[in-house]
Write a protein that holds these residues in place. Structure first.
Motif, PDB file in Angstrom:
ATOM      1  N   HIS A  52      67.326  12.612  19.783  1.00 42.10           N
ATOM      2  CA  HIS A  52      65.978  12.373  19.553  1.00 42.10           C
ATOM      3  C   HIS A  52      65.179  13.435  18.705  1.00 42.10           C
ATOM      4  CE1 HIS A  52      67.246  10.435  23.457  1.00 42.10           C
ATOM      5  NE2 HIS A  52      66.832   9.379  22.708  1.00 42.10           N
ATOM      6  N   PHE A  53      65.485  14.547  18.764  1.00 46.08           N
ATOM      7  CA  PHE A  53      64.988  15.740  18.038  1.00 46.08           C
ATOM      8  C   PHE A  53      65.792  16.558  17.639  1.00 46.08           C
ATOM      9  CE2 PHE A  53      64.591  17.218  22.325  1.00 46.08           C
ATOM     10  CZ  PHE A  53      65.124  18.455  22.042  1.00 46.08           C
ATOM     11  N   ARG A  54      65.448  17.445  16.689  1.00 53.04           N
ATOM     12  CA  ARG A  54      66.446  18.774  16.093  1.00 53.04           C
ATOM     13  C   ARG A  54      65.318  19.870  15.923  1.00 53.04           C
ATOM     14  NH1 ARG A  54      69.400  16.198  11.213  1.00 53.04           N
ATOM     15  NH2 ARG A  54      68.460  18.092  10.415  1.00 53.04           N
ATOM     16  N   LYS A  55      65.824  20.881  15.996  1.00 58.88           N
ATOM     17  CA  LYS A  55      65.056  21.945  16.001  1.00 58.88           C
ATOM     18  C   LYS A  55      64.397  22.423  14.522  1.00 58.88           C
ATOM     19  CE  LYS A  55      65.844  25.603  19.401  1.00 58.88           C
ATOM     20  NZ  LYS A  55      66.544  26.954  19.712  1.00 58.88           N
ATOM     21  N   ASP A  56      64.941  21.852  13.728  1.00 58.69           N
ATOM     22  CA  ASP A  56      64.488  21.967  12.182  1.00 58.69           C
ATOM     23  C   ASP A  56      63.303  20.968  11.588  1.00 58.69           C
ATOM     24  OD1 ASP A  56      66.508  19.802  12.253  1.00 58.69           O
ATOM     25  OD2 ASP A  56      67.550  20.612  10.329  1.00 58.69           O
ATOM     26  N   THR A  57      63.345  19.903  12.552  1.00 53.71           N
ATOM     27  CA  THR A  57      62.341  19.009  12.114  1.00 53.71           C
ATOM     28  C   THR A  57      61.193  18.889  12.913  1.00 53.71           C
ATOM     29  OG1 THR A  57      63.512  17.153  13.112  1.00 53.71           O
ATOM     30  CG2 THR A  57      63.908  17.503  10.691  1.00 53.71           C
ATOM     31  N   LEU A  58      61.185  19.529  14.391  1.00 54.22           N
ATOM     32  CA  LEU A  58      60.235  19.536  15.248  1.00 54.22           C
ATOM     33  C   LEU A  58      60.019  21.019  15.942  1.00 54.22           C
ATOM     34  CD1 LEU A  58      60.343  16.192  17.497  1.00 54.22           C
ATOM     35  CD2 LEU A  58      58.864  16.588  15.570  1.00 54.22           C
ATOM     36  N   SER A  59      58.946  21.495  15.692  1.00 58.20           N
ATOM     37  CA  SER A  59      58.953  22.792  16.566  1.00 58.20           C
ATOM     38  C   SER A  59      58.845  22.690  18.147  1.00 58.20           C
ATOM     39  CB  SER A  59      57.500  23.409  16.224  1.00 58.20           C
ATOM     40  OG  SER A  59      56.339  22.726  16.911  1.00 58.20           O
ATOM     41  N   PRO A  60      59.169  23.669  18.880  1.00 54.15           N
ATOM     42  CA  PRO A  60      59.180  23.406  20.408  1.00 54.15           C
ATOM     43  C   PRO A  60      57.789  22.691  20.745  1.00 54.15           C
ATOM     44  CG  PRO A  60      60.291  25.581  19.688  1.00 54.15           C
ATOM     45  CD  PRO A  60      59.664  25.002  18.463  1.00 54.15           C
ATOM     46  N   PHE A  61      56.655  23.406  20.166  1.00 48.49           N
ATOM     47  CA  PHE A  61      55.388  22.693  20.725  1.00 48.49           C
ATOM     48  C   PHE A  61      55.300  21.128  20.318  1.00 48.49           C
ATOM     49  CE2 PHE A  61      50.986  21.372  19.788  1.00 48.49           C
ATOM     50  CZ  PHE A  61      50.269  22.156  20.688  1.00 48.49           C
ATOM     51  N   GLN A  62      55.857  20.686  19.088  1.00 46.99           N
ATOM     52  CA  GLN A  62      55.774  19.467  18.959  1.00 46.99           C
ATOM     53  C   GLN A  62      56.914  18.528  19.870  1.00 46.99           C
ATOM     54  OE1 GLN A  62      56.631  20.071  14.778  1.00 46.99           O
ATOM     55  NE2 GLN A  62      54.564  19.924  14.138  1.00 46.99           N
ATOM     56  N   LYS A 127      74.682  23.324  29.234  1.00 48.64           N
ATOM     57  CA  LYS A 127      75.417  23.852  28.189  1.00 48.64           C
ATOM     58  C   LYS A 127      74.907  24.028  26.785  1.00 48.64           C
ATOM     59  CE  LYS A 127      80.018  22.862  28.186  1.00 48.64           C
ATOM     60  NZ  LYS A 127      81.293  22.180  28.483  1.00 48.64           N
ATOM     61  N   ASP A 128      74.570  22.991  26.364  1.00 50.29           N
ATOM     62  CA  ASP A 128      74.101  23.058  24.689  1.00 50.29           C
ATOM     63  C   ASP A 128      73.025  22.313  24.359  1.00 50.29           C
ATOM     64  OD1 ASP A 128      77.553  22.083  23.796  1.00 50.29           O
ATOM     65  OD2 ASP A 128      75.995  20.747  24.693  1.00 50.29           O
ATOM     66  N   GLN A 129      72.644  21.223  25.125  1.00 49.88           N
ATOM     67  CA  GLN A 129      71.732  20.447  24.520  1.00 49.88           C
ATOM     68  C   GLN A 129      70.669  20.526  25.355  1.00 49.88           C
ATOM     69  OE1 GLN A 129      74.140  16.750  24.743  1.00 49.88           O
ATOM     70  NE2 GLN A 129      73.163  16.292  22.754  1.00 49.88           N
ATOM     71  N   LEU A 130      69.171  20.604  25.041  1.00 49.29           N
ATOM     72  CA  LEU A 130      67.958  20.770  25.706  1.00 49.29           C
ATOM     73  C   LEU A 130      67.611  19.225  26.226  1.00 49.29           C
ATOM     74  CD1 LEU A 130      65.036  22.798  25.710  1.00 49.29           C
ATOM     75  CD2 LEU A 130      64.281  20.713  25.282  1.00 49.29           C
ATOM     76  N   VAL A 131      67.402  18.863  27.364  1.00 47.46           N
ATOM     77  CA  VAL A 131      66.976  17.373  27.707  1.00 47.46           C
ATOM     78  C   VAL A 131      65.728  17.613  28.568  1.00 47.46           C
ATOM     79  CG1 VAL A 131      67.742  15.514  29.063  1.00 47.46           C
ATOM     80  CG2 VAL A 131      69.617  17.097  28.033  1.00 47.46           C
ATOM     81  N   LEU A 132      64.684  16.724  27.905  1.00 48.07           N
ATOM     82  CA  LEU A 132      63.349  16.768  28.542  1.00 48.07           C
ATOM     83  C   LEU A 132      62.934  15.262  29.104  1.00 48.07           C
ATOM     84  CD1 LEU A 132      61.183  18.789  28.610  1.00 48.07           C
ATOM     85  CD2 LEU A 132      60.427  18.226  26.295  1.00 48.07           C
ATOM     86  N   SER A 133      62.850  15.253  30.187  1.00 45.21           N
ATOM     87  CA  SER A 133      62.518  13.963  30.656  1.00 45.21           C
ATOM     88  C   SER A 133      61.343  14.135  31.604  1.00 45.21           C
ATOM     89  CB  SER A 133      63.709  13.562  31.850  1.00 45.21           C
ATOM     90  OG  SER A 133      63.234  12.289  32.765  1.00 45.21           O
ATOM     91  N   VAL A 134      60.462  13.044  31.037  1.00 44.63           N
ATOM     92  CA  VAL A 134      59.032  13.178  31.686  1.00 44.63           C
ATOM     93  C   VAL A 134      58.667  11.824  32.440  1.00 44.63           C
ATOM     94  CG1 VAL A 134      56.620  13.356  30.822  1.00 44.63           C
ATOM     95  CG2 VAL A 134      58.263  14.780  29.482  1.00 44.63           C
ATOM     96  N   THR A 135      58.091  12.074  33.582  1.00 44.94           N
ATOM     97  CA  THR A 135      57.661  10.838  34.291  1.00 44.94           C
ATOM     98  C   THR A 135      56.193  10.927  34.183  1.00 44.94           C
ATOM     99  OG1 THR A 135      59.174  11.147  35.857  1.00 44.94           O
ATOM    100  CG2 THR A 135      57.453   9.791  36.701  1.00 44.94           C
ATOM    101  N   ALA A 136      55.549   9.585  33.621  1.00 45.27           N
ATOM    102  CA  ALA A 136      53.997   9.753  33.590  1.00 45.27           C
ATOM    103  C   ALA A 136      53.513   8.562  34.720  1.00 45.27           C
ATOM    104  CB  ALA A 136      53.474   9.566  32.237  1.00 45.27           C
ATOM    105  N   ILE A 137      52.111   9.003  35.186  1.00 50.69           N
ATOM    106  CA  ILE A 137      51.701   8.255  36.302  1.00 50.69           C
ATOM    107  C   ILE A 137      50.306   7.828  35.693  1.00 50.69           C
ATOM    108  CG2 ILE A 137      50.908   7.661  38.583  1.00 50.69           C
ATOM    109  CD1 ILE A 137      53.092   9.690  39.267  1.00 50.69           C
ATOM    110  N   GLY A 138      49.961   6.642  35.546  1.00 48.17           N
ATOM    111  CA  GLY A 138      48.501   6.091  35.153  1.00 48.17           C
ATOM    112  C   GLY A 138      48.049   5.101  36.344  1.00 48.17           C
ATOM    113  N   ILE A 139      46.613   4.542  35.872  1.00 49.82           N
ATOM    114  CA  ILE A 139      46.064   3.811  36.808  1.00 49.82           C
ATOM    115  C   ILE A 139      45.490   2.623  36.139  1.00 49.82           C
ATOM    116  CG2 ILE A 139      43.941   4.893  36.737  1.00 49.82           C
ATOM    117  CD1 ILE A 139      43.610   4.627  39.731  1.00 49.82           C
TER     118      ILE A 139
END
Lengths: 325, 325
Positions: A52-62, A127-139
């Motif tokens: 879903h992303f690579r470090k060369d097209t998105l910064s960590p902030f992005q 081991k070698d891939q960053l995985v970022l899983s976000v749960t969002a809650i709304g109303i």
């Protein structure tokens, strides 16, 4: 795994235990009652390094900002107001503390804007891939969540903004010969890819109207998202090619068919796509604080998406990016 | 990353936006109000292949079951009743469709028992490690969630069952010479590791009492979980070595110090550890449907965990498994 869609179907529960559950698995987010007048809206979406992303097209902030944005966009597609989020992060040794803190700073930028509290998470190693899983809650106000299944023949098909800019931006980022200066529109496409804006104000405005509106967010390509509306509502979605022209990225040097392909198959635009009656759409065009673009209509027929040009109609295939194809 | 604990501290928000948020990041789960009389309880916990599980010691069914169990255990530690869950799964090519469906069947076994609906998820691919992140949502009567920060000097320290069995079971599974038949207790330890039972009935019973009770679940070792109670409540937790003996796994051929080490540093027992006044504890011993084991007491002092034997006191270090050490 052979096919993501059939796998998801195979693990989707066929019964429900909780009576308070209004909308289960299968829409942008789940909805369940907690009080007499409000409902909770919950979703989860993950991003994997190299997919879903690579470090060369998105910064960590992005990367962090986008991981939260895609979830806020799911809440927007239900018409919900964001409230809380939780983060699971699996971290390989190749990421520095500074980069990891930037990921959270990126999430925090959007969280501050939408007044979302980070209320939990889990930090594990990989081991070698960053995985970022976000749960969002709304109303959302009780009964006002906007489903994909509300489209009816005769409806107008609309989107909340330009489609294909994110794919155009990714293409620009991947071009190696970056000698010539970028135009304003090129910069805008890159920003659309790197720092997408979820459409919360449009989503909540549409939900608060209390009208019949089908809604979805454009996380995959337009053809894939339109197909989700078609299948959930069991209708044909007809996109008018001439009208689509007005929402393609205005890049002078790019072939029209390339732009159309970005819009139909690119994804990650995080605009909203929906349908509603002519009457409600006319009202929206006068009253909505954000512009809505008419790109087609809904008609009776087997669930499918049609591209209608001056001389012919073409049935579109699903086309959205299947991670396992 | 140098240190998990300091990293988490660095990304923990210092302000709150939502007034309904009762308990933020830092306990077993977050708690927020949604109606006049109930609160929502939310947590997320992930398992990574090669770090939290291996295919040779857990079956796919047991991996799924455990991923949900560790989250239900966090809800139990707040005194909440489970309601819903969402699943992010990152799948490498090395896993078959059949194995993946077994993972969901394992989750489903516990979900059916606790009447939890699977309400969302994300399915993505990964290179070589399966990552399973589960978000669990429960409900608790307003004001009745049990926090780690409620311990007071003079309290009894208790646990809801034997500690160290899971680590003993893992050791048995890793022993290669499996020629001789296993004893009943050895089987029981292996089951404790492969199919742990979250303590929902104990947790909800304790919460519904409406008394001051500090509570935590034993997901890491006992020394680490006791330290979390000590730090959250700013007290000293004193474990009585003689009393601890009664909750160690009853394995005849294993050295006492090995069993103590499993209990203190092993983790994954998913029993509950708590503290309450002598008066409430006496009442609990008469009325509680589940046995509570007295293993020590709380006293005033700098936040720390002490092992008290007949002749001496030893300060324990945190000892729990830090994934980044």
């Amino acid at each position: 795994m052979r096919d993501e869609f059939s796998f998801i179907k195979s693990i989707t529960p066929t019964n429900r235990f909780q009576q308070q559950l209004t909308i289960g698995i299968g829409d942008d987010a789940a909805v369940y009652k907690t009080s007499a007048d409000t409902e909770q809206v919950v979703c989860v979406d993950a991003m994997v390094e190299g997919i879903h992303f690579r470090k060369d097209t998105l910064s960590p902030f992005q990367i962090g900002r986008k991981a939260l944005a895609i979830n806020i966009s799911d809440l927007a597609a239900m018409g919900a107001n964001p409230m809380y989020y939780l983060v699971t992060i699996a971290i390989p040794k190749t990421w520095t503390d500074h980069e990891l803190q930037d990921i959270y700073a990126g999430m925090n930028e959007l969280a501050e804007r939408y007044k979302m509290d980070l209320i939990g998470g889990d930090t594990v190693s990989s081991k070698d891939q960053l995985v970022l899983s976000v749960t969002a809650i709304g109303i959302v106000q009780e009964g006002k969540a906007l489903k994909r299944s509300s489209a009816k023949p005769g409806d107008v098909l609309f989107v909340t903004g330009p489609i294909g800019k994110s794919a155009a931006g990714l293409e620009l980022l991947q071009q190696k010969e970056k000698d010539k200066p970028l135009t304003d529109m090129e910069h805008s496409c890159i920003r659309a890819h790197q720092e997408p804006e979820p459409q919360i104000s449009s989503g909540t405005y549409l939900a608060n109207l209390g009208k019949r509106i089908a809604l979805n967010d454009v996380s995959d390509g337009l053809s894939s998202e339109a197909m989700e509306l078609a299948e959930a509502s069991n209708v044909q979605i007809v996109m008018n090619e001439e009208k689509l022209n007005s929402i393609l990225p205005d890049l002078q040097n790019v072939d029209y068919h390339q732009k159309l392909k970005w819009a139909l198959n690119g994804g990650e635009d995080f605009q909203l796509i929906g349908t509603t009656s002519n009457e409600t759409f006319a009202h929206l065009q006068e009253s909505s604080p954000t512009t809505l673009f008419d790109i087609g209509f809904v008609r009776a027929g087997n669930a499918s998406v049609i591209m209608k040009s001056a001389n012919e109609e073409t049935v579109l295939d699903k086309g959205g990016y299947n991670h396992f194809s």
